[in-house]
Scaffold this motif. Sequence first.
Motif, PDB file in Angstrom:
ATOM      1  N   LEU A  33       3.032   9.877  -2.353  1.00  0.00           N
ATOM      2  CA  LEU A  33       3.004  11.341  -2.403  1.00  0.00           C
ATOM      3  C   LEU A  33       1.676  11.865  -2.939  1.00  0.00           C
ATOM      4  CD1 LEU A  33       6.579  12.317  -3.640  1.00  0.00           C
ATOM      5  CD2 LEU A  33       5.589  12.761  -1.404  1.00  0.00           C
ATOM      6  N   GLY A  34       1.126  12.835  -2.233  1.00  0.00           N
ATOM      7  CA  GLY A  34      -0.112  13.477  -2.664  1.00  0.00           C
ATOM      8  C   GLY A  34      -1.375  12.723  -2.285  1.00  0.00           C
ATOM      9  N   LYS A  35      -1.214  11.546  -1.696  1.00  0.00           N
ATOM     10  CA  LYS A  35      -2.394  10.760  -1.309  1.00  0.00           C
ATOM     11  C   LYS A  35      -2.874  11.194   0.062  1.00  0.00           C
ATOM     12  CE  LYS A  35      -2.219   8.286  -5.036  1.00  0.00           C
ATOM     13  NZ  LYS A  35      -1.475   9.055  -5.975  1.00  0.00           N
ATOM     14  N   GLN A  36      -4.110  10.812   0.388  1.00  0.00           N
ATOM     15  CA  GLN A  36      -4.733  11.248   1.630  1.00  0.00           C
ATOM     16  C   GLN A  36      -4.929  10.099   2.603  1.00  0.00           C
ATOM     17  OE1 GLN A  36      -8.347  13.377   0.877  1.00  0.00           O
ATOM     18  NE2 GLN A  36      -7.433  14.688  -0.660  1.00  0.00           N
ATOM     19  N   LYS A  37      -5.058  10.466   3.862  1.00  0.00           N
ATOM     20  CA  LYS A  37      -5.372   9.510   4.914  1.00  0.00           C
ATOM     21  C   LYS A  37      -6.666   8.792   4.543  1.00  0.00           C
ATOM     22  CE  LYS A  37      -6.423   9.346   9.821  1.00  0.00           C
ATOM     23  NZ  LYS A  37      -6.551  10.152  11.044  1.00  0.00           N
ATOM     24  N   GLY A  38      -6.671   7.467   4.672  1.00  0.00           N
ATOM     25  CA  GLY A  38      -7.846   6.668   4.349  1.00  0.00           C
ATOM     26  C   GLY A  38      -7.871   6.156   2.925  1.00  0.00           C
ATOM     27  N   GLU A  39      -7.013   6.697   2.074  1.00  0.00           N
ATOM     28  CA  GLU A  39      -6.996   6.316   0.661  1.00  0.00           C
ATOM     29  C   GLU A  39      -6.276   4.980   0.478  1.00  0.00           C
ATOM     30  OE1 GLU A  39      -5.869   8.548  -3.542  1.00  0.00           O
ATOM     31  OE2 GLU A  39      -5.822   9.681  -1.676  1.00  0.00           O
ATOM     32  N   THR A  40      -6.749   4.185  -0.472  1.00  0.00           N
ATOM     33  CA  THR A  40      -6.073   2.945  -0.849  1.00  0.00           C
ATOM     34  C   THR A  40      -5.298   3.202  -2.130  1.00  0.00           C
ATOM     35  OG1 THR A  40      -7.766   1.577   0.197  1.00  0.00           O
ATOM     36  CG2 THR A  40      -6.384   0.520  -1.475  1.00  0.00           C
ATOM     37  N   VAL A  41      -4.033   2.777  -2.129  1.00  0.00           N
ATOM     38  CA  VAL A  41      -3.120   3.044  -3.232  1.00  0.00           C
ATOM     39  C   VAL A  41      -2.585   1.717  -3.758  1.00  0.00           C
ATOM     40  CG1 VAL A  41      -0.982   4.216  -3.870  1.00  0.00           C
ATOM     41  CG2 VAL A  41      -2.413   5.178  -2.089  1.00  0.00           C
ATOM     42  N   GLU A  42      -2.582   1.542  -5.076  1.00  0.00           N
ATOM     43  CA  GLU A  42      -1.972   0.368  -5.680  1.00  0.00           C
ATOM     44  C   GLU A  42      -0.656   0.803  -6.300  1.00  0.00           C
ATOM     45  OE1 GLU A  42      -4.009  -3.168  -7.765  1.00  0.00           O
ATOM     46  OE2 GLU A  42      -3.430  -1.781  -9.381  1.00  0.00           O
ATOM     47  N   ILE A  43       0.433   0.168  -5.863  1.00  0.00           N
ATOM     48  CA  ILE A  43       1.766   0.577  -6.284  1.00  0.00           C
ATOM     49  C   ILE A  43       2.463  -0.596  -6.964  1.00  0.00           C
ATOM     50  CG2 ILE A  43       4.000   1.454  -5.514  1.00  0.00           C
ATOM     51  CD1 ILE A  43       2.523   2.736  -3.134  1.00  0.00           C
ATOM     52  N   SER A  44       3.053  -0.312  -8.120  1.00  0.00           N
ATOM     53  CA  SER A  44       3.831  -1.329  -8.834  1.00  0.00           C
ATOM     54  C   SER A  44       5.249  -1.354  -8.280  1.00  0.00           C
ATOM     55  CB  SER A  44       3.880  -1.019 -10.328  1.00  0.00           C
ATOM     56  OG  SER A  44       2.601  -1.148 -10.890  1.00  0.00           O
ATOM     57  N   VAL A  45       5.656  -2.522  -7.807  1.00  0.00           N
ATOM     58  CA  VAL A  45       7.008  -2.746  -7.298  1.00  0.00           C
ATOM     59  C   VAL A  45       7.593  -3.925  -8.071  1.00  0.00           C
ATOM     60  CG1 VAL A  45       6.504  -1.804  -5.003  1.00  0.00           C
ATOM     61  CG2 VAL A  45       6.152  -4.228  -5.437  1.00  0.00           C
ATOM     62  N   PRO A  46       8.896  -4.175  -7.947  1.00  0.00           N
ATOM     63  CA  PRO A  46       9.483  -5.287  -8.709  1.00  0.00           C
ATOM     64  C   PRO A  46       8.757  -6.627  -8.516  1.00  0.00           C
ATOM     65  CG  PRO A  46      11.219  -3.932  -7.812  1.00  0.00           C
ATOM     66  CD  PRO A  46       9.925  -3.408  -7.243  1.00  0.00           C
ATOM     67  N   ALA A  47       8.171  -6.845  -7.346  1.00  0.00           N
ATOM     68  CA  ALA A  47       7.473  -8.113  -7.079  1.00  0.00           C
ATOM     69  C   ALA A  47       6.044  -8.139  -7.631  1.00  0.00           C
ATOM     70  CB  ALA A  47       7.449  -8.377  -5.576  1.00  0.00           C
ATOM     71  N   GLY A  48       5.572  -7.020  -8.184  1.00  0.00           N
ATOM     72  CA  GLY A  48       4.214  -6.940  -8.712  1.00  0.00           C
ATOM     73  C   GLY A  48       3.487  -5.730  -8.155  1.00  0.00           C
ATOM     74  N   LYS A  49       2.153  -5.769  -8.184  1.00  0.00           N
ATOM     75  CA  LYS A  49       1.355  -4.658  -7.663  1.00  0.00           C
ATOM     76  C   LYS A  49       0.904  -4.987  -6.244  1.00  0.00           C
ATOM     77  CE  LYS A  49      -0.250  -2.879 -12.036  1.00  0.00           C
ATOM     78  NZ  LYS A  49      -1.377  -2.418 -12.826  1.00  0.00           N
ATOM     79  N   ILE A  50       1.039  -3.995  -5.364  1.00  0.00           N
ATOM     80  CA  ILE A  50       0.651  -4.157  -3.970  1.00  0.00           C
ATOM     81  C   ILE A  50      -0.301  -3.028  -3.601  1.00  0.00           C
ATOM     82  CG2 ILE A  50       1.456  -4.260  -1.578  1.00  0.00           C
ATOM     83  CD1 ILE A  50       4.174  -5.148  -2.623  1.00  0.00           C
ATOM     84  N   LYS A  51      -1.382  -3.370  -2.892  1.00  0.00           N
ATOM     85  CA  LYS A  51      -2.323  -2.364  -2.407  1.00  0.00           C
ATOM     86  C   LYS A  51      -1.986  -2.005  -0.967  1.00  0.00           C
ATOM     87  CE  LYS A  51      -6.270  -3.413  -5.304  1.00  0.00           C
ATOM     88  NZ  LYS A  51      -7.693  -3.740  -5.343  1.00  0.00           N
ATOM     89  N   PHE A  52      -1.979  -0.700  -0.704  1.00  0.00           N
ATOM     90  CA  PHE A  52      -1.734  -0.177   0.634  1.00  0.00           C
ATOM     91  C   PHE A  52      -2.884   0.744   1.006  1.00  0.00           C
ATOM     92  CE2 PHE A  52       2.505  -0.943  -1.040  1.00  0.00           C
ATOM     93  CZ  PHE A  52       3.176  -1.508   0.026  1.00  0.00           C
ATOM     94  N   LYS A  53      -3.347   0.664   2.241  1.00  0.00           N
ATOM     95  CA  LYS A  53      -4.308   1.638   2.766  1.00  0.00           C
ATOM     96  C   LYS A  53      -3.545   2.550   3.702  1.00  0.00           C
ATOM     97  CE  LYS A  53      -8.601   2.560   4.936  1.00  0.00           C
ATOM     98  NZ  LYS A  53      -9.954   2.185   5.119  1.00  0.00           N
ATOM     99  N   ILE A  54      -3.666   3.861   3.498  1.00  0.00           N
ATOM    100  CA  ILE A  54      -2.995   4.839   4.348  1.00  0.00           C
ATOM    101  C   ILE A  54      -3.826   4.996   5.614  1.00  0.00           C
ATOM    102  CG2 ILE A  54      -2.152   7.202   4.563  1.00  0.00           C
ATOM    103  CD1 ILE A  54      -1.784   7.174   1.474  1.00  0.00           C
ATOM    104  N   MET A  55      -3.308   4.491   6.721  1.00  0.00           N
ATOM    105  CA  MET A  55      -4.025   4.491   7.990  1.00  0.00           C
ATOM    106  C   MET A  55      -3.879   5.800   8.756  1.00  0.00           C
ATOM    107  SD  MET A  55      -5.184   1.436   7.721  1.00  0.00           S
ATOM    108  CE  MET A  55      -5.875   1.129   9.321  1.00  0.00           C
ATOM    109  N   GLU A  56      -2.645   6.336   8.723  1.00  0.00           N
ATOM    110  CA  GLU A  56      -2.368   7.532   9.511  1.00  0.00           C
ATOM    111  C   GLU A  56      -1.203   8.294   8.902  1.00  0.00           C
ATOM    112  OE1 GLU A  56      -1.581   8.533  14.239  1.00  0.00           O
ATOM    113  OE2 GLU A  56      -2.000   6.484  13.619  1.00  0.00           O
ATOM    114  N   ILE A  57      -1.256   9.610   9.004  1.00  0.00           N
ATOM    115  CA  ILE A  57      -0.154  10.477   8.578  1.00  0.00           C
ATOM    116  C   ILE A  57       0.215  11.323   9.785  1.00  0.00           C
ATOM    117  CG2 ILE A  57       0.576  12.311   6.997  1.00  0.00           C
ATOM    118  CD1 ILE A  57      -1.676  11.349   5.088  1.00  0.00           C
ATOM    119  N   PHE A  58       1.503  11.262  10.179  1.00  0.00           N
ATOM    120  CA  PHE A  58       1.932  12.090  11.313  1.00  0.00           C
ATOM    121  C   PHE A  58       3.195  12.841  10.972  1.00  0.00           C
ATOM    122  CE2 PHE A  58       3.538   7.844  12.034  1.00  0.00           C
ATOM    123  CZ  PHE A  58       2.525   7.074  12.560  1.00  0.00           C
TER     124      PHE A  58
END
Length: 87
Positions: A62-87
């Motif tokens: 939420l609140g992130k932009q297209k092209g931004e890389t986000v690191e999110i903490s999940v039960p399995a650890g931290k995962i990095k996601f790059k937002i490729m497209e928003i439709f």
Amino acid sequence: QDILKKIQVVAAPRSKQIVKIGSRLKVKSKSKVFEYTIVGSTESNPAKGEISNESPLGRGFLGKQKGETVEISVPAGKIKFKIMEIF
């Protein structure tokens, strides 16, 4: 019935640049690509890619932009996601 009394219809967001409730997005983590729709907590269905705005992934996007890389903490650890497209 209590939920129906409090229901609020949210129009699909017009912005294709910022993730909001109702946004569909394509993200990449390592070599995998995922598609998610950000929905309210009572509508979530992770098997269909519908993730709650209150879940760790939903809050992270939420609140992130297209092209931004986000690191999110999940039960399995931290995962990095790059937002490729928003439709």
